[in-house]
Scaffold this motif. Structure first.
Motif, PDB file in Angstrom:
ATOM      1  N   THR A  22     -13.484  65.548 -21.494  1.00 19.84           N
ATOM      2  CA  THR A  22     -14.581  65.663 -22.444  1.00 19.84           C
ATOM      3  C   THR A  22     -15.867  65.164 -21.787  1.00 19.84           C
ATOM      4  O   THR A  22     -15.844  64.639 -20.676  1.00 19.84           O
ATOM      5  CB  THR A  22     -14.311  64.806 -23.698  1.00 19.84           C
ATOM      6  OG1 THR A  22     -14.334  63.426 -23.325  1.00 19.84           O
ATOM      7  CG2 THR A  22     -12.977  65.157 -24.338  1.00 19.84           C
ATOM      8  N   SER A  23     -16.964  65.261 -22.507  1.00 19.33           N
ATOM      9  CA  SER A  23     -18.247  64.801 -21.966  1.00 19.33           C
ATOM     10  C   SER A  23     -18.259  63.293 -21.734  1.00 19.33           C
ATOM     11  O   SER A  23     -19.042  62.792 -20.938  1.00 19.33           O
ATOM     12  CB  SER A  23     -19.390  65.204 -22.889  1.00 19.33           C
ATOM     13  OG  SER A  23     -19.196  64.630 -24.168  1.00 19.33           O
ATOM     14  N   PHE A  28      -8.544  65.549 -22.682  1.00 19.74           N
ATOM     15  CA  PHE A  28      -8.316  66.356 -23.883  1.00 19.74           C
ATOM     16  C   PHE A  28      -7.223  67.369 -23.568  1.00 19.74           C
ATOM     17  O   PHE A  28      -7.283  68.063 -22.561  1.00 19.74           O
ATOM     18  CB  PHE A  28      -9.592  67.098 -24.297  1.00 19.74           C
ATOM     19  CG  PHE A  28      -9.371  68.095 -25.388  1.00 19.74           C
ATOM     20  CD1 PHE A  28      -9.240  67.688 -26.702  1.00 19.74           C
ATOM     21  CD2 PHE A  28      -9.269  69.440 -25.097  1.00 19.74           C
ATOM     22  CE1 PHE A  28      -9.014  68.614 -27.713  1.00 19.74           C
ATOM     23  CE2 PHE A  28      -9.043  70.379 -26.099  1.00 19.74           C
ATOM     24  CZ  PHE A  28      -8.926  69.952 -27.403  1.00 19.74           C
ATOM     25  N   ARG A  96     -15.955  70.982 -29.696  1.00 18.94           N
ATOM     26  CA  ARG A  96     -15.355  70.124 -28.683  1.00 18.94           C
ATOM     27  C   ARG A  96     -15.745  70.670 -27.314  1.00 18.94           C
ATOM     28  O   ARG A  96     -15.356  71.772 -26.964  1.00 18.94           O
ATOM     29  CB  ARG A  96     -13.828  70.115 -28.831  1.00 18.94           C
ATOM     30  CG  ARG A  96     -13.380  69.570 -30.167  1.00 18.94           C
ATOM     31  CD  ARG A  96     -11.891  69.841 -30.365  1.00 18.94           C
ATOM     32  NE  ARG A  96     -11.454  69.438 -31.657  1.00 18.94           N
ATOM     33  CZ  ARG A  96     -10.835  68.289 -31.924  1.00 18.94           C
ATOM     34  NH1 ARG A  96     -10.592  67.437 -30.958  1.00 18.94           N
ATOM     35  NH2 ARG A  96     -10.439  68.006 -33.135  1.00 18.94           N
ATOM     36  N   TYR A  97     -16.543  69.896 -26.582  1.00 13.87           N
ATOM     37  CA  TYR A  97     -17.047  70.350 -25.290  1.00 13.87           C
ATOM     38  C   TYR A  97     -16.170  69.819 -24.168  1.00 13.87           C
ATOM     39  O   TYR A  97     -15.886  68.635 -24.100  1.00 13.87           O
ATOM     40  CB  TYR A  97     -18.491  69.886 -25.078  1.00 13.87           C
ATOM     41  CG  TYR A  97     -19.455  70.549 -26.018  1.00 13.87           C
ATOM     42  CD1 TYR A  97     -19.898  71.837 -25.755  1.00 13.87           C
ATOM     43  CD2 TYR A  97     -19.888  69.916 -27.165  1.00 13.87           C
ATOM     44  CE1 TYR A  97     -20.777  72.475 -26.610  1.00 13.87           C
ATOM     45  CE2 TYR A  97     -20.764  70.542 -28.030  1.00 13.87           C
ATOM     46  CZ  TYR A  97     -21.197  71.819 -27.746  1.00 13.87           C
ATOM     47  OH  TYR A  97     -22.067  72.436 -28.612  1.00 13.87           O
ATOM     48  N   GLN A  98     -15.739  70.715 -23.272  1.00 14.07           N
ATOM     49  CA  GLN A  98     -14.835  70.375 -22.178  1.00 14.07           C
ATOM     50  C   GLN A  98     -15.399  70.892 -20.873  1.00 14.07           C
ATOM     51  O   GLN A  98     -16.161  71.840 -20.840  1.00 14.07           O
ATOM     52  CB  GLN A  98     -13.467  71.036 -22.392  1.00 14.07           C
ATOM     53  CG  GLN A  98     -12.907  70.891 -23.783  1.00 14.07           C
ATOM     54  CD  GLN A  98     -12.706  69.473 -24.219  1.00 14.07           C
ATOM     55  OE1 GLN A  98     -12.229  68.657 -23.461  1.00 14.07           O
ATOM     56  NE2 GLN A  98     -13.080  69.166 -25.437  1.00 14.07           N
TER      57      GLN A  98
END
Length: 99
Positions: A22-23, A28, A96-98
Protein backbone atom coordinates in the motif's frame (compact mmCIF):
# COMPACT_ATOMS: atom_id res chain seq x y z
CA UNK A 1 -20.12 -12.80 -28.22
CA UNK A 2 -21.27 -15.90 -30.15
CA UNK A 3 -22.62 -18.82 -28.06
CA UNK A 4 -19.92 -21.25 -26.96
CA UNK A 5 -17.10 -18.75 -27.41
CA UNK A 6 -15.02 -17.92 -24.31
CA UNK A 7 -14.47 -14.34 -23.27
CA UNK A 8 -10.93 -13.02 -23.15
CA UNK A 9 -11.85 -11.22 -19.94
CA UNK A 10 -12.04 -12.75 -16.48
CA UNK A 11 -15.25 -11.05 -15.43
CA UNK A 12 -16.86 -13.11 -12.70
CA UNK A 13 -13.82 -15.34 -12.29
CA UNK A 14 -11.83 -15.71 -9.09
CA UNK A 15 -8.79 -13.44 -9.17
CA UNK A 16 -5.33 -14.94 -8.72
CA UNK A 17 -3.51 -14.55 -5.39
CA UNK A 18 -1.85 -11.15 -5.53
CA UNK A 19 0.21 -9.48 -2.81
CA UNK A 20 1.26 -5.86 -3.09
CA UNK A 21 2.26 -2.86 -0.99
CA UNK A 22 0.00 0.00 0.00
CA UNK A 23 1.03 3.65 -0.06
CA UNK A 24 2.00 3.32 3.61
CA UNK A 25 4.20 0.29 2.88
CA UNK A 26 1.87 -2.29 4.42
CA UNK A 27 1.30 -5.64 2.72
CA UNK A 28 -2.06 -6.04 1.02
CA UNK A 29 -3.40 -9.39 -0.15
CA UNK A 30 -6.20 -9.32 -2.68
CA UNK A 31 -7.69 -12.40 -1.01
CA UNK A 32 -8.62 -10.14 1.94
CA UNK A 33 -11.55 -9.03 -0.21
CA UNK A 34 -12.75 -12.53 -1.13
CA UNK A 35 -16.53 -12.62 -1.27
CA UNK A 36 -16.83 -9.00 -2.35
CA UNK A 37 -17.32 -7.58 -5.81
CA UNK A 38 -13.91 -6.10 -6.67
CA UNK A 39 -12.92 -3.92 -9.59
CA UNK A 40 -9.20 -4.17 -10.33
CA UNK A 41 -8.07 -0.88 -11.81
CA UNK A 42 -4.65 -0.59 -13.50
CA UNK A 43 -3.33 2.92 -14.05
CA UNK A 44 -0.17 5.06 -14.07
CA UNK A 45 0.64 8.59 -12.95
CA UNK A 46 1.53 9.59 -16.52
CA UNK A 47 -1.70 8.18 -18.01
CA UNK A 48 -4.22 11.02 -18.24
CA UNK A 49 -7.06 8.79 -19.56
CA UNK A 50 -6.50 6.42 -16.61
CA UNK A 51 -6.76 9.23 -14.11
CA UNK A 52 -9.91 10.59 -15.75
CA UNK A 53 -11.44 7.10 -15.63
CA UNK A 54 -10.62 6.89 -11.90
CA UNK A 55 -12.63 10.05 -11.27
CA UNK A 56 -15.59 8.53 -13.09
CA UNK A 57 -15.43 5.42 -10.88
CA UNK A 58 -16.16 7.46 -7.75
CA UNK A 59 -19.91 7.65 -8.44
CA UNK A 60 -20.08 3.91 -9.11
CA UNK A 61 -18.16 3.19 -5.93
CA UNK A 62 -20.42 5.48 -3.88
CA UNK A 63 -23.51 3.79 -5.32
CA UNK A 64 -22.43 0.21 -4.59
CA UNK A 65 -19.97 0.37 -1.66
CA UNK A 66 -22.64 -0.67 0.86
CA UNK A 67 -23.23 -3.82 -1.19
CA UNK A 68 -19.61 -5.00 -0.89
CA UNK A 69 -18.17 -3.24 -3.95
CA UNK A 70 -14.45 -2.42 -3.69
CA UNK A 71 -12.01 -0.68 -6.03
CA UNK A 72 -8.37 -1.78 -5.90
CA UNK A 73 -6.12 0.49 -7.97
CA UNK A 74 -2.78 -0.94 -9.04
CA UNK A 75 -0.22 1.56 -10.27
CA UNK A 76 1.98 0.56 -13.18
CA UNK A 77 4.52 3.24 -12.23
CA UNK A 78 8.08 2.10 -11.72
CA UNK A 79 8.99 5.09 -9.54
CA UNK A 80 7.35 5.15 -6.13
CA UNK A 81 7.54 8.96 -5.84
CA UNK A 82 5.49 9.47 -9.03
CA UNK A 83 2.87 7.06 -7.74
CA UNK A 84 2.68 8.66 -4.29
CA UNK A 85 2.50 12.19 -5.75
CA UNK A 86 -0.32 11.14 -8.06
CA UNK A 87 -2.46 9.55 -5.36
CA UNK A 88 -2.02 12.61 -3.15
CA UNK A 89 -3.73 14.60 -5.91
CA UNK A 90 -6.50 12.12 -6.66
CA UNK A 91 -7.34 10.25 -3.48
CA UNK A 92 -10.87 8.93 -3.68
CA UNK A 93 -12.50 7.74 -0.45
CA UNK A 94 -12.63 3.97 -0.26
CA UNK A 95 -10.22 3.22 -3.12
CA UNK A 96 -7.33 0.93 -2.21
CA UNK A 97 -4.11 2.09 -3.86
CA UNK A 98 -1.38 -0.50 -4.49
CA UNK A 99 1.96 -0.64 -6.21
Amino acid sequence: MPPGEKSQYLVGQQAPAVTSKTSTGKTFKLEQLRGKLVLLDFWASWCAPCRIANRKLVATYQQYKDKGFEVVSYSMDNKRKLWLDAIQKMVFPGFRYQI
